[in-house]
Design an enzyme around this catalytic site. Structure first.
Site, PDB file in Angstrom:
ATOM      1  N   HIS A   1      -3.266  10.430  -6.192  1.00  0.00           N
ATOM      2  CA  HIS A   1      -2.463   9.266  -5.802  1.00  0.00           C
ATOM      3  C   HIS A   1      -2.318   9.085  -4.301  1.00  0.00           C
ATOM      4  O   HIS A   1      -1.559   8.225  -3.873  1.00  0.00           O
ATOM      5  CB  HIS A   1      -1.050   9.365  -6.382  1.00  0.00           C
ATOM      6  CG  HIS A   1      -0.978   9.303  -7.864  1.00  0.00           C
ATOM      7  ND1 HIS A   1      -0.747   8.137  -8.554  1.00  0.00           N
ATOM      8  CD2 HIS A   1      -1.115  10.269  -8.804  1.00  0.00           C
ATOM      9  CE1 HIS A   1      -0.740   8.381  -9.850  1.00  0.00           C
ATOM     10  NE2 HIS A   1      -0.963   9.672 -10.034  1.00  0.00           N
TER      11      HIS A   1
ATOM     12  N   LYS B   1      10.795  -0.718  -1.168  1.00  0.00           N
ATOM     13  CA  LYS B   1       9.975   0.429  -1.540  1.00  0.00           C
ATOM     14  C   LYS B   1      10.477   1.603  -0.717  1.00  0.00           C
ATOM     15  O   LYS B   1      11.347   1.427   0.147  1.00  0.00           O
ATOM     16  CB  LYS B   1       8.489   0.180  -1.256  1.00  0.00           C
ATOM     17  CG  LYS B   1       8.193  -0.321   0.170  1.00  0.00           C
ATOM     18  CD  LYS B   1       6.714  -0.644   0.359  1.00  0.00           C
ATOM     19  CE  LYS B   1       6.340  -2.030  -0.101  1.00  0.00           C
ATOM     20  NZ  LYS B   1       5.072  -2.119  -0.802  1.00  0.00           N
ATOM     21  N   ARG B   2       9.965   2.820  -0.977  1.00  0.00           N
ATOM     22  CA  ARG B   2      10.385   3.949  -0.170  1.00  0.00           C
ATOM     23  C   ARG B   2      10.119   3.658   1.315  1.00  0.00           C
ATOM     24  O   ARG B   2       9.148   2.985   1.661  1.00  0.00           O
ATOM     25  CB  ARG B   2       9.629   5.214  -0.588  1.00  0.00           C
ATOM     26  CG  ARG B   2      10.111   5.754  -1.915  1.00  0.00           C
ATOM     27  CD  ARG B   2      11.559   6.203  -1.819  1.00  0.00           C
ATOM     28  NE  ARG B   2      11.667   7.375  -1.003  1.00  0.00           N
ATOM     29  CZ  ARG B   2      11.979   8.586  -1.455  1.00  0.00           C
ATOM     30  NH1 ARG B   2      12.244   8.769  -2.734  1.00  0.00           N
ATOM     31  NH2 ARG B   2      12.074   9.610  -0.636  1.00  0.00           N
TER      32      ARG B   2
ATOM     33  N   LYS C   1       4.031   2.777   5.290  1.00  0.00           N
ATOM     34  CA  LYS C   1       4.322   1.505   4.619  1.00  0.00           C
ATOM     35  C   LYS C   1       4.781   0.432   5.612  1.00  0.00           C
ATOM     36  O   LYS C   1       4.863  -0.733   5.290  1.00  0.00           O
ATOM     37  CB  LYS C   1       5.379   1.713   3.537  1.00  0.00           C
ATOM     38  CG  LYS C   1       4.905   2.593   2.369  1.00  0.00           C
ATOM     39  CD  LYS C   1       6.013   2.780   1.331  1.00  0.00           C
ATOM     40  CE  LYS C   1       5.676   3.824   0.268  1.00  0.00           C
ATOM     41  NZ  LYS C   1       4.753   3.326  -0.767  1.00  0.00           N
TER      42      LYS C   1
ATOM     43  N   THR D   1       2.290  -0.699  -6.564  1.00  0.00           N
ATOM     44  CA  THR D   1       2.455  -1.346  -7.869  1.00  0.00           C
ATOM     45  C   THR D   1       3.508  -2.444  -7.802  1.00  0.00           C
ATOM     46  O   THR D   1       3.509  -3.343  -8.631  1.00  0.00           O
ATOM     47  CB  THR D   1       2.844  -0.326  -8.956  1.00  0.00           C
ATOM     48  OG1 THR D   1       3.811   0.578  -8.410  1.00  0.00           O
ATOM     49  CG2 THR D   1       1.633   0.466  -9.420  1.00  0.00           C
TER      50      THR D   1
ATOM     51  N   LYS E   1       4.294  -6.465  -9.471  1.00  0.00           N
ATOM     52  CA  LYS E   1       5.563  -6.921 -10.063  1.00  0.00           C
ATOM     53  C   LYS E   1       6.017  -8.233  -9.430  1.00  0.00           C
ATOM     54  O   LYS E   1       6.531  -9.122 -10.112  1.00  0.00           O
ATOM     55  CB  LYS E   1       6.654  -5.855  -9.882  1.00  0.00           C
ATOM     56  CG  LYS E   1       6.372  -4.589 -10.668  1.00  0.00           C
ATOM     57  CD  LYS E   1       7.238  -3.399 -10.247  1.00  0.00           C
ATOM     58  CE  LYS E   1       6.617  -2.112 -10.780  1.00  0.00           C
ATOM     59  NZ  LYS E   1       7.229  -0.895 -10.227  1.00  0.00           N
TER      60      LYS E   1
END
Ligand code: C3B
Length: 835
Positions: free
Chosen positions: A374, A567-568, A573, A678, A682
C-alpha cells in the site's frame, strides 16, 4: 461433532428456531423486549441510547440467524475460504449499514416513530468502531462488505483494540488527543470464551534428534499470552450471507505459574503479568504510513498472526485432508506487511509441529499467501532489528534465516555473475544493527504481490521490488485498483441521490453492479433530473453548513463553493499546499476592488483529519489552518467570499456527512506518493468534482470520467526525482506567489510567526522534498479555473452528473472479483433460499 443435537431431536429444535421480524409491529416487539429484558430498562427510563440498543439488538438477532446458517453452509460445502489479515478495520457505525443491507430499515423507521423516536437521532447514538488509521483500514472494511455481498466464503482476522484511533479535539487551534474507549456497549461483537489460543513469546530454541535421527527444533520457555476470539457478523447487501470478522483480545494465560505466584503472596506481580498481557491488544498504533520499530508493535503483529494461523490450521485439520490440499482450501491475503509474520509462523507450524519436511512445507506456504503493498514511502516500510527479533521470537528468526538462505542460493544459481544483487535482495539488511526487511519476506513468501492503483503497481515494480521482478519475472506482480462499497458511500451516506438514481434505473440493482450507473448518462440533459440532482447537492451542503454552525459556531453560505480536503494530515498529502493556496486567495481578496469581489465565487475551504501524535510538522499544519481560519473568518473585508473551517475529529461517520456535501475535493499529493487514495472515489460518486495531481487512482478516475471533468495540475511522478535533485544541488528559486504567502506568515498575520517557521523553512531551506513550490503556480492557476467553471453552474452540473455515471469501475465489488480470480482462485457460495 459431539456438540451437535442428535438427529431424532432436531425436529424438536427446529420448531423453536426464531423467526425474523418482518413488520414494524414485529420489530417493535423485539426492540421493546430487548430494552425491557436485555437492558433492564422501562418506558420510564428509555432515552435515545436505550432505543439505539434495542434497535441494534433486534437487528443483531436477524443477522445472527443468517450468520449461523452461512457458517454452517460454508463448513458443509468445504470450499476454499479467504482469510483477510489486517491490523486495521475502520468499520465506522454498524446499525445503519445492517438495516440497509438486510433491507428492513423502513420497517424500523416506522416502528421507532410509533415509539416516539426519530431514526436519525437513534443512528447517531452509535460509537464509531475506529480500529484503523485511514485508507488502509477503511479499505479492509469495504472489502469485508463486498466479500459478504458477493457471497465469498471469507473471514477477516484482526486485533480487538480496547482503544481505537484517538479522538481529536482542537483546543486553541492545536490538536489534542483523547483516548477512544469504544467498548462500553458494543452489541456487534460476540465474545467466544471457548475459543482461545496460547501464544508464546521470548524463550530459546533447543535442538534434538528424534528417533529417526532427524533434527528437530523446540521453542521452549518464555511466556504465554492467551488470545480470545471476539466475532463480529458482517452482513452482505441483498443476500443472506453473513461472514465473520474475528478479532483477538489478549489476556494472561491462566497457567500454573501465575497461580503459584498468586498463592505465594506475589499478588502484585501476578496482576502485573495480567496487565502486561492485556497491553498487547490495548491500543491501535496511531501512525499512518509510518513504522517506528517498537517492540510492542511486533508483539501485536505476532500475537494476531499466531492466533489466526492456529485457528485456520485447526479448521483445515478438521476436514482431515492431506496437507498438500492446504493451498486449495485456504487463501490468506496480507494487508500490507503488518501480517508478514504469518509466513514464518505457518512454516514453523508445518515443520516443527506437523513434521513436514522443509521443502514440502515451503511449497504449501508460498502458494497460500498473497501480499498487497500500500505504499512506497521509505518511512512506512517495516524493518525489525535482528536483536529484537532474536529476543522476542528466536525460532522465527531461525526460520527467516533459512528462508533467506534458500532464496539467496536460488538467486545465486540464476544470476551467478551479479555480485550486488544478493546484498540488495537479502531479507537481512547488513546494517548496524542488522534489520529484517518485512516487505522482502512478504514478496518471497507469497505467490502474488499487488499494488493498489495502476501507477502504484508500476512504481513498485520499478523501485522497491525492481530486483524481485528480475528474479521471479513480471507475472508475480499485479495490480488491483482500489474501490469503495457503494452501499455505505452512496446508498447510506446519500440516500436521496441513491433514490434518484434508482428511480431512473428502475431499481437498486446498481448497488450490486455499479457499472449500471452508466445508464445515467441518458439523463444528463433531462431537466427534472438535473434539477433534482442539484437540489440534493444543495440539501447536503445545507446539512453540512448546519453541522459547522452547531459545532464551530461559524456560519457558512451553502451557495458558496465547498472545497474539501479531509484525510490524515501528512506532508506527502500536502495540506500545506492547500492552506498556502488559501492564504494566497486571502491576500488577493484583500487587494481586490469591490467590482472584482463581485465577480468572485464565494468559497468555503474545509479541512479535517488527524495527525499522528508524534508528527510535529503535521500538527503545525493543523495549527496554521486554524490560525488562518481565525483571521479570515473575522475579516470584514472578506465576508462570505472566503471561510476556512477545521472540522474536529474526522472519522467514518463524519465522512458520511462530508462526502455528499462537497463541490470540489482535494487529492493533491506529490506525484508518486499516494498509492491510490479512496476518498477521491467517495467524493466523485456523490457528485463532487476533484482537484488533483496525476497520482494514485486519480489517474484512472480521469481515464474513466474524462479529463474535462477533473482539474489536474502539477508535476508528474517521472519528474519528481530530478526536481528533488535540482533543489539540493542546483539553484533553487521559490515561486514568487508562495514567497508572498510566506512573507505574510512571517510578518505575523496569522499569529506568532515562529510557530510556523519549521514549515516554511522545510520548503525554503531544506530542499522542499514534497515539491510544494514547484507545484504552487499550477495549483493556484487551477483553482482560478475552478472559480470560473463554478460560475457556469449548468456546465458544472453536467460535469458532476457525467462523472457519477462513469464511476462504475470503482466499486470494491469489482476489486474483490479481481482478487478472487487473479489471486485467491475462489468461487462464491450462493446461499440456498430455504436453509
Ligand atoms: C493507504 C495509502 O496511503 C492510500 O493511498 C491507499 O488508498 C490506502 O492505503 C488503501 O490502499 N495506506 C495507509 O492508509 N496506511 C499505510 N500504512 C499505508 C498505506
Amino acid at each position: 461433532v459431539e456438540a451437535s443435537i442428535p438427529e431424532p431431536q432436531r425436529a424438536a429444535w427446529k420448531k423453536f428456531t426464531p423467526k425474523p421480524f418482518e413488520t414494524a409491529e414485529e420489530f417493535n416487539a423485539e426492540a421493546v423486549r430487548h430494552i425491557e429484558t436485555t437492558l433492564a430498562r422501562s418506558m420510564y427510563n428509555c432515552d435515545e441510547g436505550a432505543a439505539y440498543a434495542g434497535t441494534a439488538l433486534a437487528f443483531r438477532d436477524r443477522l445472527v440467524l443468517d450468520w449461523n446458517k452461512t457458517q454452517q453452509a460454508q463448513t458443509f460445502t468445504d470450499q476454499k475460504r479467504v482469510y483477510y489479515l489486517s491490523l486495521e478495520f475502520l468499520m465506522g457505525r454498524a446499525l445503519d449499514n445492517a438495516m440497509l443491507n438486510i433491507g428492513k430499515k423502513d420497517v424500523a423507521v416506522k416502528g421507532l416513530s410509533d415509539l416516539g423516536f426519530r431514526m436519525e437521532d437513534i443512528i447517531s447514538q452509535e460509537h464509531d468502531a475506529a480500529l484503523g488509521n485511514g485508507g488502509l483500514g477503511r479499505l479492509a472494511a469495504c472489502f469485508l462488505d463486498s466479500m459478504a455481498s458477493l457471497n465469498y466464503p471469507a473471514w477477516g482476522y484482526g486485533l480487538r483494540y480496547r482503544y481505537g484511533i484517538f479522538k481529536q479535539e482542537i483546543i486553541d487551534g492545536y490538536q489534542v488527543e483523547v483516548p477512544d474507549y469504544w467498548l462500553d456497549f458494543n452489541p456487534w461483537e460476540f465474545a467466544r470464551h471457548d475459543i482461545t489460543v496460547d501464544v508464546q513469546f521470548y524463550g530459546h530454541v533447543s535442538k534434538y534428534q528424534d528417533d529417526d535421527g532427524k533434527n528437530v527444533s523446540v521453542w521452549e520457555g518464555g511466556e504465554i499470552v492467551q488470545a480470545c476470539a471476539y466475532d463480529v457478523p458482517i452482513a452482505g447487501y441483498g443476500t443472506s450471507t453473513v461472514n465473520n470478522l474475528r478479532l483477538w483480545g489478549s489476556k494472561a494465560a491462566s497457567g500454573e505459574f501465575d497461580f503459584q505466584k498468586f498463592n505465594s503472596g506475589e499478588y502484585e506481580s501476578s496482576v502485573a503479568d495480567q496487565q502486561r498481557a492485556e497491553t498487547i491488544s490495548a491500543v491501535l498504533y496511531p501512525n499512518d504510513n509510518l513504522e517506528r520499530g517498537k517492540e510492542l508493535r511486533l508483539k501485536q503483529q505476532y500475537f494476531w498472526c499466531a492466533a489466526s494461523l492456529f485457528d485456520i490450521v485447526r479448521r483445515f485439520k478438521k476436514t482431515q485432508r492431506p496437507w498438500k490440499d492446504f493451498p486449495n482450501q485456504v487463501a490468506i491475503q496480507l494487508n500490507d506487511t503488518h501480517p508478514t509474520m504469518a509466513i514464518p509462523e505457518l512454516q514453523r507450524i508445518l515443520i516443527d509441529q506437523e513434521g513436514l519436511d522443509w521443502d514440502e512445507a515451503w511449497s504449501i506456504v508460498s502458494k497460500t499467501f498473497g501480499y498487497t503493498n500500500h505504499t512506497v514511502l521509505p518511512e512506512a516500510l517495516e524493518k525489525w532489528s535482528v536483536p529484537l527479533f532474536q529476543h522476542l521470537l528466536p525460532r522465527h528468526l531461525q526460520i527467516i534465516y533459512d528462508i533467506n538462505l534458500n532464496f539467496l542460493q536460488f538467486v545465486e544459481r540464476n544470476f551467478p555473475k551479479e555480485r550486488d544483487i544478493l546484498n540488495r535482495v537479502s531479507i537481512i539488511e547488513e546494517s548496524n544493527p542488522k534489520m529484517v526487511r518485512m516487505a522482502y519476506l512478504a514478496v518471497i513468501g507469497s505467490h502474488k504481490v499487488n499494488g493498489v492503483a495502476e501507477l502504484h503497481s508500476d512504481l513498485i515494480k520499478t523501485t522497491i521490488f525492481k530486483d524481485f521482478v528480475k528474479i521471479y519475472g513480471p507475472d508475480k506482480f499485479t495490480n488491483v485498483t482500489n474501490g469503495i462499497t457503494p452501499r455505505r458511500w452512496l446508498h447510506q451516506a446519500n440516500p436521496r441521490l441513491s433514490e434518484l438514481i434508482a428511480s431512473k434505473l428502475g431499481g437498486y440493482d446498481f448497488l450490486k453492479d455499479l457499472t449500471l450507473l452508466h445508464k445515467l448518462e441518458a439523463y444528463v440533459d433531462d431537466k427534472d433530473f438535473r434539477k433534482e440532482f442539484q437540489e440534493i447537492k444543495y440539501a447536503n451542503k445545507v446539512r453540512l453548513a448546519k453541522y459547522i454552525k452547531d459545532t464551530l459556531g461559524v456560519s457558512v453560505n451553502p451557495s458558496a463553493l465547498f472545497d474539501v480536503q479531509v484525510k490524515r494530515i501528512h506532508e506527502y498529502k500536502r495540506q500545506q499546499l492547500n492552506i498556502f493556496g488559501v492564504i494566497h486567495r486571502y491576500l488577493a481578496i484583500k487587494a481586490m476592488s469591490p467590482e472584482e469581489k463581485k465577480k468572485l465565487a464565494p468559497r468555503v475551504s474545509i479541512f479535517g483529519g488527524k495527525a499522528a501524535p508524534g508528527y510535529w510538522m503535521a500538527k503545525t499544519v493543523i495549527h496554521l489552518v486554524n490560525q488562518v481560519g481565525k483571521v479570515v473568518n473575522n475579516d470584514k473585508d472578506v465576508g462570505d467570499l472566503l471561510k476556512v473551517i477545521y472540522l474536529e475529529d474526522y472519522n467514518v461517520s463524519k465522512a458520511e456527512i462530508i462526502c455528499p456535501a462537497s463541490d470540489i475535493s482535494e487529492h493533491i499529493s506529490t506525484a508518486g506518493t499516494e498509492a491510490s487514495g479512496t476518498s477521491n472515489m467517495k467524493f466523485v460518486i456523490n457528485g463532487g468534482l476533484i482537484i488533483g495531481t496525476c497520482d494514485g487512482a486519480n489517474i484512472e478516475i480521469t481515464r474513466e470520467i474524462g479529463e474535462n471533468n477533473i482539474f489536474l495540475f502539477g508535476n508528474l511522478a517521472e519528474d519528481v526525482e530530478e526536481l528533488r535533485h535540482s533543489h539540493m544541488y542546483g539553484t533553487y528559486t521559490l515561486d514568487p506567489s508562495l514567497a508572498a504567502v510566506f512573507d505574510s506568515i512571517q510578518s505575523g498575520t496569522f499569529g506568532d510567526a515562529g510557530s510556523f517557521s519549521a514549515l516554511v523553512n522545510g520548503i525554503v531551506d531544506h530542499g522542499d522534498y514534497y515539491l510544494v513550490s514547484d507545484d504552487f503556480a499550477s495549483y493556484c492557476k487551477t483553482q482560478e479555473l475552478i472559480d470560473e467553471a463554478y460560475r457556469n453552474q449548468d456546465e458544472w452540473l453536467t460535469k458532476a452528473i457525467t462523472s457519477v455515471a462513469r464511476m462504475g469501475f470503482f466499486s470494491s465489488d469489482r476489486c474483490i472479483d479481481e482478487y478472487a480470480e487473479m489471486i485467491w482462485n475462489t468461487e462464491p457460495l450462493v446461499p440456498s433460499k430455504d436453509e
